[in-house]
Design an enzyme around this catalytic site. Sequence first.
Site, short mmCIF file in Angstrom:
data_model
loop_
_atom_site.label_atom_id
_atom_site.label_comp_id
_atom_site.label_asym_id
_atom_site.label_seq_id
_atom_site.Cartn_x
_atom_site.Cartn_y
_atom_site.Cartn_z
CG ASP A 133 -2.02 1.04 1.11
OD1 ASP A 133 -2.53 1.23 -0.01
OD2 ASP A 133 -2.35 1.67 2.13
CD GLU A 206 -5.96 4.86 4.50
OE1 GLU A 206 -5.32 4.07 3.76
OE2 GLU A 206 -5.43 5.55 5.39
CD GLU A 208 -5.29 3.04 -0.35
OE1 GLU A 208 -4.53 2.36 -1.08
OE2 GLU A 208 -5.10 3.22 0.86
CG ASP A 240 -5.52 0.50 3.40
OD1 ASP A 240 -5.49 -0.63 3.93
OD2 ASP A 240 -4.66 1.38 3.61
NE ARG A 244 -7.63 6.61 9.44
CZ ARG A 244 -6.92 6.39 8.35
NH1 ARG A 244 -5.65 6.01 8.41
NH2 ARG A 244 -7.47 6.54 7.16
CD GLN A 247 -2.76 4.78 10.47
OE1 GLN A 247 -3.98 4.72 10.37
NE2 GLN A 247 -1.98 5.31 9.55
CE LYS A 260 -3.31 2.17 7.19
NZ LYS A 260 -4.12 3.04 6.33
CB THR A 264 -7.36 -4.87 1.90
OG1 THR A 264 -6.38 -4.63 2.91
CG2 THR A 264 -7.23 -3.83 0.81
CD GLU A 371 -7.54 12.81 4.10
OE1 GLU A 371 -7.08 13.61 3.28
OE2 GLU A 371 -7.78 11.61 3.81
MN MN Z 1 -3.90 3.12 2.59
#
Ligand code: MN
Length: 423
Positions: A133, A206, A208, A240, A244, A247, A260, A264, A371
Site C-alpha cells: 500500500d 481509505e 484507493e 484500505d 486509526r 495506527q 491495516k 482490505t 480527514e
Molecule cells: Mn492506505
Amino acid sequence: MPHPNDPKLRSFIDVAPDSHFPIQNLPYGVFSAKDGLAPRIGVAIGDYVLDLWQLAQDCRFDVVEPAVFAASQLNPFMALGPKVWSSTRARISELLRHDHPELRDNEGLRKRALVPMADVKLHLPFAVSGYTDFYSSKEHATNVGVMFRGKDNALQPNWLHMPIGYNGRASTVVVSGTPVRRPRGQLKPPTADVPSFGPCKRFDFELEMGVVVGQPSVMGEMLTEKQAEEMIFGFVILNDWSARDIQQWEYVPLGPFQAKVFATSISPWVVTREALEPFRLHGPAQDPKPLPYLQQVQPNNYDMALEVGLRAAQMNAAKNISRTNFKYMYWSSVQQLVHHASSGCAMNVGDLLGSGTISGPEKDQRGSLLEISWNGTEPVELATGVKRTFLEDDDSLVMRGWCQGDGYRVGFGEVEGTILAAE
Ligand code: MN
C-alpha cells in the site's frame, strides 16, 4: 477491425448510458451461477456476464485454452502477457458487436454464455500474491501530516522524492460484499498512561485504486517506465480499512501494522489498463524533479471520477460523503511499480498495489473519515440525527468509480463492506 476502445462501437446487448459496463470496457471477473459449475472467468457487459469458458469450449478463441477460463482466478490468464490480453479483448469485443452475427445469431451459444448479472455470485477475481500500500496523494499526506505533526512538518522530507509505501497482507484481501469485522488491538489514547487491548474505536476507510500486476519481474532487475506500464493488467477500486487508534499508537517507528492488516476490500471487476487508455492524462507537476529512475514522460494518471457513500443501518440509501478524482495523485501507479522493483524486489503475477488514499484539493474531496471529520472534531451529518466521526457497527460503506466517455462510462461497479461488531 475497429479498435475495442472505439467510442462508436455498440453491442447487440442493450447497455444503458450510465452503465459501468459498455462494450468499450469489458472488465474481467470470477463468477459462479445457479448452474452449480465451479467459479470461472467472465466479462461484464451491461446487465450480463459473458462466460468465457463457455465460449472457449465452443472453440471461439484461437489462443487461449478453455482451462485458463475455467480457473477460479485470473492469474493463469494474466500470466499469458499483454499481447494475449489485448487480442482476447479484441476478440470479445468482436463477439459482442451489434454488427457481428457470430454470437448474436447463435441462440444456443448465447443462452449458455450470457448469464444475467443478477443471478451470479462474484468472487475475488485473482489470487493476491503480495499486497503493498502506497501513500501517494499529496493532499492526503498533507492533511494527515497537519493533524498529527502540525502545519510546518506536514510532509516528511522524503515524501516529494519517492512513492512512500509499506508491505500489507495479501491474506486478508476480500471481495466487495464481504462483511468486515471491527478489529481489536492495542489502544492508548493520549489521555491514558498505559495501553489496553480492545475493539478499535476509530474505525475508518481509505478510498484507493488498486493496481493488478499481471506480469512478473526478475529479482535484482530494475524496471523502466515502459516495462512497468506493460506489467499492469488492470485496476480495481480498493478500500484500505484502517483502525486509526491502533495506527496512532503503533506506527512509530516502523509504520502501519495491525491497524491495516485485518481486511482490505476490492471491487470484483478488474478494468483493464487498455480500456482506460482514452482517459490518460499527465499528473500534477513534480517539484523537485524526481531522481532519473522515477522520471516519466508518458501521461500515467487517469481522469477517473470516484465517490464514497455511507449508509447507517437506519437509513434507506447511502449518503455521499466524498467525490474526488484519481487524476490528483502525485505519484503514478507506474512510478510506484518502478520504485517497488528499484532495490531488486521481484514482482509477481497477482501482486496488488494500493494507490494510497485519494484526496483532492477541496474539502468535499477527502478520501477518509479521518480527514472528513478532521480527526474526529467535525462530525459529518448523514441524515437527521445521524452523525459520524468514524464508522459504527452495521454501517455500510460503498465506493464507486468510472471514467466518463462521450455517451458511455468505463466503470468499476462498486466495492461495498458492512461493519460487524467486534467479537
Ligand atoms: Mn492506505
